[in-house]
Scaffold this active site. Structure first.
Site, PDB file in Angstrom:
ATOM      1  N   SER A 178       0.792  -1.235   0.000  1.00 20.83           N
ATOM      2  CA  SER A 178       0.000   0.000   0.000  1.00 20.83           C
ATOM      3  C   SER A 178       0.822   1.282   0.000  1.00 20.83           C
ATOM      4  CB  SER A 178      -0.965   0.015   1.192  1.00 20.83           C
ATOM      5  OG  SER A 178      -2.003  -0.909   0.988  1.00 20.83           O
ATOM      6  N   LYS A 230       0.360   3.416  -2.986  1.00 20.37           N
ATOM      7  CA  LYS A 230      -0.794   4.311  -3.123  1.00 20.37           C
ATOM      8  C   LYS A 230      -0.383   5.787  -3.124  1.00 20.37           C
ATOM      9  CE  LYS A 230      -3.764   0.883  -0.874  1.00 20.37           C
ATOM     10  NZ  LYS A 230      -4.481   0.499   0.370  1.00 20.37           N
ATOM     11  N   TYR A 262      -3.793  -2.553 -10.142  1.00 18.76           N
ATOM     12  CA  TYR A 262      -3.689  -2.360  -8.695  1.00 18.76           C
ATOM     13  C   TYR A 262      -2.814  -3.437  -8.047  1.00 18.76           C
ATOM     14  CZ  TYR A 262      -5.155  -1.995  -3.803  1.00 18.76           C
ATOM     15  OH  TYR A 262      -5.170  -1.882  -2.430  1.00 18.76           O
ATOM     16  N   TYR A 284      -4.404   3.648   8.008  1.00 15.67           N
ATOM     17  CA  TYR A 284      -5.739   3.089   8.199  1.00 15.67           C
ATOM     18  C   TYR A 284      -6.308   3.537   9.551  1.00 15.67           C
ATOM     19  CZ  TYR A 284      -3.487   0.273   4.635  1.00 15.67           C
ATOM     20  OH  TYR A 284      -2.774  -0.128   3.552  1.00 15.67           O
ATOM     21  N   VAL A 340       1.230  -3.702   3.973  1.00 18.84           N
ATOM     22  CA  VAL A 340       1.191  -4.974   4.704  1.00 18.84           C
ATOM     23  C   VAL A 340       2.409  -5.850   4.415  1.00 18.84           C
ATOM     24  CG1 VAL A 340      -1.315  -5.025   4.966  1.00 18.84           C
ATOM     25  CG2 VAL A 340      -0.255  -6.093   2.953  1.00 18.84           C
TER      26      VAL A 340
END
Length: 309
Positions: free
Chosen positions: A64, A67, A191, A243, A261
């Site tokens: 992530s 992103k 993605y 998050y 992760v």
């Protein structure tokens, strides 16, 4: 400034007895194979100096953290129009939650939860074939890090395609609300490949340097974004980069950051340095356990927190 290398070495030494703490992500089979007992740290300062400790040159799946860079590309394509499709508020929910998405009519809360990142990827993909969008992302990352050796780990990408059912659900849900424009399988193909990018802490700290230096890489001279946009991306990282652990990270570390992760965290000390840490064992909200501890120690020992020392 206190000797950065000495500080890094001392943090690594302090954390050596704790190597292996946390739980490696196992819902992506390839990530489950990674040895948890690793810790790497790298810092690239705005004057171009690079400091390393531990497993700083071991490549890992950035997941992530990608992103942040896809958001940069999407903002470059459509600018502020992006915020009609993705919000800018903390989610307070798990990174792959669908509940909030239904309550808010298919508009993800921010670009760093999975749904938001999938919408961002759809923007980058628009008008292109998936291979073209993946190629654009890979070229961008090599440009940022000034390193042509950076690659996508195809085994991790395939592993995600085979197990990414919740991401398919999120994307189809947004497609139903017309917030995904390209075919869902194409969007998720891009993605999963962006998340499977493999980088070391050394490479990642160089790639993030534009966010520490008002939108430009002072080492390569590459201009990436405007100072205003760099500031805003940092703001989103501070509020939403971890998050439902974002507030806790801001409280303990006090730096804009984005976790993955795979166990990596990219953190930015604006005007000072880009920092990458990696330790595969995760805490209960999916962020690197020792990585976050290492960054808390670093902020305390350098005074780099954006809230003061």
């Amino acid at each position: 400034m206190t000797d950065v290398q000495t500080i890094l070495d001392s943090i690594h030494a302090d954390l050596l007895p704790r190597l292996g703490e946390g739980k490696v992500a196992d819902y992506i089979p390839e990530l489950a194979k990674v040895d948890a007992a690793q810790l790497g740290m790298a810092i690239t300062t705005v004057d171009g100096r690079v400091y390393r400790a531990g497993d700083a040159d071991v490549a890992f799946s950035i997941q992530s953290i990608s992103k942040v860079f896809m958001l940069t590309l999407a903002l470059g394509k459509i600018g502020e129009q992006l915020w009609k499709r993705v919000g800018r508020e903390p989610s307070g929910s798990a990174f792959n939650s669908i509940v909030q998405l239904e309550q808010e009519s298919g508009i993800p809360r921010n670009p760093f939860i999975n749904a938001g990142a999938i919408a961002v990827t759809d923007v980058v993909l628009s008008g292109h074939e998936p291979k073209e969008a993946i190629g654009e992302f890979l070229r961008f990352m090599r440009y940022l890090a000034d390193d042509e050796s950076i690659l996508i780990d195809d085994r991790v990408a395939r592993s995600e395609v085979q197990t990414g059912f919740r991401n398919f659900a999120l994307a189809n849900f947004m497609r139903a609300y017309r917030n995904i424009e390209s075919p869902v399988e194409n969007v998720l193909g891009v993605y999963f490949h962006q998340c499977a990018l493999a980088m070391s802490c050394s490479q990642l700290s160089k790639a993030g340097l534009y966010l520490a230096a008002r939108g430009s890489n002072p080492v390569t001279g590459h201009s990436v974004v405007s100072p205003k946009r760099a500031r805003r991306i940092n703001a989103l990282m501070l509020m939403c980069g971890h998050y439902d652990g974002s507030g806790d990270f801001a409280y303990h570390v006090g730096l804009p950051g984005k976790s993955g992760v795979g166990g990596g965290i990219l953190a930015i000390a604006p005007g000072v340095a880009s920092i990458a840490v990696w330790s595969p064992g995760l805490n209960k909200v999916g962020n690197s356990l020792l990585g976050a501890v290492a960054l808390e120690m670093l902020a305390a020992r350098t005074g780099w927190s954006v809230f003061g020392d």
